[in-house]
Design a protein around this motif. Structure first.
Motif, mmCIF file in Angstrom:
data_model
loop_
_atom_site.group_PDB
_atom_site.id
_atom_site.type_symbol
_atom_site.label_atom_id
_atom_site.label_comp_id
_atom_site.label_asym_id
_atom_site.label_seq_id
_atom_site.Cartn_x
_atom_site.Cartn_y
_atom_site.Cartn_z
ATOM 1 N N GLU A 1 0.810 -1.222 0.000
ATOM 2 C CA GLU A 1 0.000 0.000 0.000
ATOM 3 C C GLU A 1 0.846 1.276 0.000
ATOM 4 O O GLU A 1 0.354 2.347 -0.372
ATOM 5 C CB GLU A 1 -0.915 0.009 1.225
ATOM 6 C CG GLU A 1 -1.924 -1.116 1.256
ATOM 7 C CD GLU A 1 -2.673 -1.176 2.573
ATOM 8 O OE1 GLU A 1 -3.661 -0.424 2.716
ATOM 9 O OE2 GLU A 1 -2.264 -1.955 3.461
ATOM 10 N N VAL A 2 2.094 1.163 0.442
ATOM 11 C CA VAL A 2 2.979 2.325 0.543
ATOM 12 C C VAL A 2 4.319 1.999 -0.097
ATOM 13 O O VAL A 2 4.798 0.857 -0.015
ATOM 14 C CB VAL A 2 3.183 2.738 2.023
ATOM 15 C CG1 VAL A 2 4.303 3.752 2.167
ATOM 16 C CG2 VAL A 2 1.885 3.300 2.605
ATOM 17 N N ARG A 3 4.926 2.999 -0.717
ATOM 18 C CA ARG A 3 6.231 2.842 -1.335
ATOM 19 C C ARG A 3 7.193 3.877 -0.738
ATOM 20 O O ARG A 3 6.871 5.067 -0.685
ATOM 21 C CB ARG A 3 6.112 3.034 -2.849
ATOM 22 C CG ARG A 3 7.395 2.902 -3.622
ATOM 23 C CD ARG A 3 7.146 2.737 -5.116
ATOM 24 N NE ARG A 3 6.341 3.810 -5.700
ATOM 25 C CZ ARG A 3 5.073 3.676 -6.099
ATOM 26 N NH1 ARG A 3 4.449 2.500 -5.967
ATOM 27 N NH2 ARG A 3 4.413 4.684 -6.627
ATOM 28 N N ILE A 4 8.350 3.413 -0.279
ATOM 29 C CA ILE A 4 9.367 4.315 0.258
ATOM 30 C C ILE A 4 10.306 4.714 -0.878
ATOM 31 O O ILE A 4 10.852 3.858 -1.578
ATOM 32 C CB ILE A 4 10.175 3.638 1.396
ATOM 33 C CG1 ILE A 4 9.239 3.240 2.536
ATOM 34 C CG2 ILE A 4 11.251 4.588 1.914
ATOM 35 C CD1 ILE A 4 9.950 2.518 3.673
ATOM 36 N N LEU A 5 10.497 6.023 -1.040
ATOM 37 C CA LEU A 5 11.336 6.521 -2.128
ATOM 38 C C LEU A 5 12.788 6.721 -1.722
ATOM 39 O O LEU A 5 13.685 6.642 -2.568
ATOM 40 C CB LEU A 5 10.779 7.852 -2.652
ATOM 41 C CG LEU A 5 9.332 7.837 -3.164
ATOM 42 C CD1 LEU A 5 8.987 9.197 -3.753
ATOM 43 C CD2 LEU A 5 9.123 6.733 -4.184
ATOM 44 N N GLY A 6 13.029 6.985 -0.448
ATOM 45 C CA GLY A 6 14.398 7.226 -0.012
ATOM 46 C C GLY A 6 14.500 7.338 1.491
ATOM 47 O O GLY A 6 13.501 7.566 2.183
ATOM 48 N N VAL A 7 15.709 7.171 2.004
ATOM 49 C CA VAL A 7 15.958 7.239 3.441
ATOM 50 C C VAL A 7 17.047 8.269 3.712
ATOM 51 O O VAL A 7 18.059 8.340 3.019
ATOM 52 C CB VAL A 7 16.357 5.857 4.013
ATOM 53 C CG1 VAL A 7 17.558 5.281 3.271
ATOM 54 C CG2 VAL A 7 16.649 5.954 5.506
#
Length: 334
Positions: A228-234
């Motif tokens: 449901e969620v996508r992480i683009l960067g940390v």
């Protein structure tokens, strides 16, 4: 359980009359004996958030690990209110014997540079140890057109102030400053939407009420797993161990100051004796090396962040300067 390091290395263990004779009745020796085997009482950690949140969980896991090392208990008390102001007042007025401690996050740095600037300064507290780093991340809904940070930046460049970014706290909060650091590096302008908790921001993203959120890994991991969620960067120097495919901001092409971090730690009232601060620091570092605590860190997707009290003191000084600089740039105190 094993007993922990004693502050003094000399103890007389004979009958009382023989003790007086052996020690010669010297007041200096007697004073040292009274300080032996710290801690001799239960330690209380006052948490500035409600039960169940990441800071509360850190305190409970750390306290549990400490209890495997010493014979005393670690009592956790929750004292939320005023974004940490209520707890800060409690710590400032506590006895400086090392038995009353508080949890510490960027919230306290904000208070010292904001609403409590006229009431407290760094010198009004003792800095014991840093316990962990909970990295900042940028995430989007699965239906978002943004697959990468570059996609997000390209859109924001063509559509200034069109993207709505959600996160915990208003202008000048830890999450807000973190996103401003990224925005400055990417040279973009967006709208910030403040929420009462990071969980509320995540809920808003799931409902597609905002385009992007600034969050932490543990707050979105279940939604990443469900798709449901996508992480683009940390915002960290290294990739997340549990999410190796997520690039750091630098790897994605954006040079940011990773000194600004969602850290957690332990602090105390001013003028805690140096030997007590050192012993507390060593105790917590030993606890953070236990298998129990390390397992918690892995499951919660936290990064190592332990520091001695001297290192933590220097770190806090730097965080204070960073906070002051960003507050001035954002006009927080105007």
């Amino acid at each position: 359980m094993k007993s922990w390091k004693a502050i003094t290395s000399f103890t007389c263990v004979t009958a009382s009359l023989l003790t007086l004779a052996a020690c010669g009745g010297q007041s200096e020796e007697s004073g040292s004996a009274e300080e032996a085997d710290f801690p001799e009482e239960d330690i209380t950690i006052v948490v500035h958030t409600s039960a169940g949140g990441p800071t509360d969980l850190m305190a409970r896991e750390l306290g549990s690990a400490v209890e495997t090392i010493i014979d005393q208990n670690v009592v956790i008390e929750n004292l939320p209110g005023g974004s940490g102001a209520t707890q800060m007042s409690e710590i400032a007025s506590a006895e400086n014997n090392g038995y009353t401690l508080g949890t510490m996050t960027p919230s306290q740095m904000g208070l010292l540079n904001g609403t409590l600037a006229d009431q407290y300064s760094l010198e009004d507290f003792s800095w014991i140890t840093r316990t962990q780093i909970d990295p900042y991340i940028i995430a989007v809904h699965e239906d978002s057109e943004f697959e990468t940070l570059e996609d997000l930046v390209s859109y924001a460049e063509e559509n200034p102030n069109d993207l709505n970014v959600g996160g915990y706290g208003g202008t000048g909060s830890g999450h807000n400053i973190a996103f401003n650091i990224f925005s400055e590096s990417a040279n973009i302008e967006t709208n910030w939407t403040a929420y009462e908790s990071t969980g509320d921001a995540v809920t808003a993203l799931l409902g597609q009420h905002v385009d992007v959120i600034n969050s932490n890994p543990g707050e979105v991991s279940q939604y990443v797993e469900s798709g449901e969620v996508r992480i683009l960067g940390v915002m960290a120097e290294e990739e997340l161990a549990e999410m190796p495919d997520v690039p750091t901001y630098e790897e994605a092409g954006y040079d940011v100051d990773t000194d600004w971090s969602q850290f957690r730690g332990i602090y105390a009232p001013a003028d805690v004796p140096d030997d007590v601060k050192e012993n507390l620091s060593e105790l917590f570092i030993e606890a953070m090396e236990t298998e129990e605590y390390q397992e918690y860190m892995t499951n919660a997707q936290m990064q190592e962040g332990s520091m001695t009290n001297q290192e933590y003191d220097e770190f806090i000084q730097n965080q204070d300067e960073l906070t002051s600089d960003w507050y001035e740039r954002l006009g927080v105190n105007e």
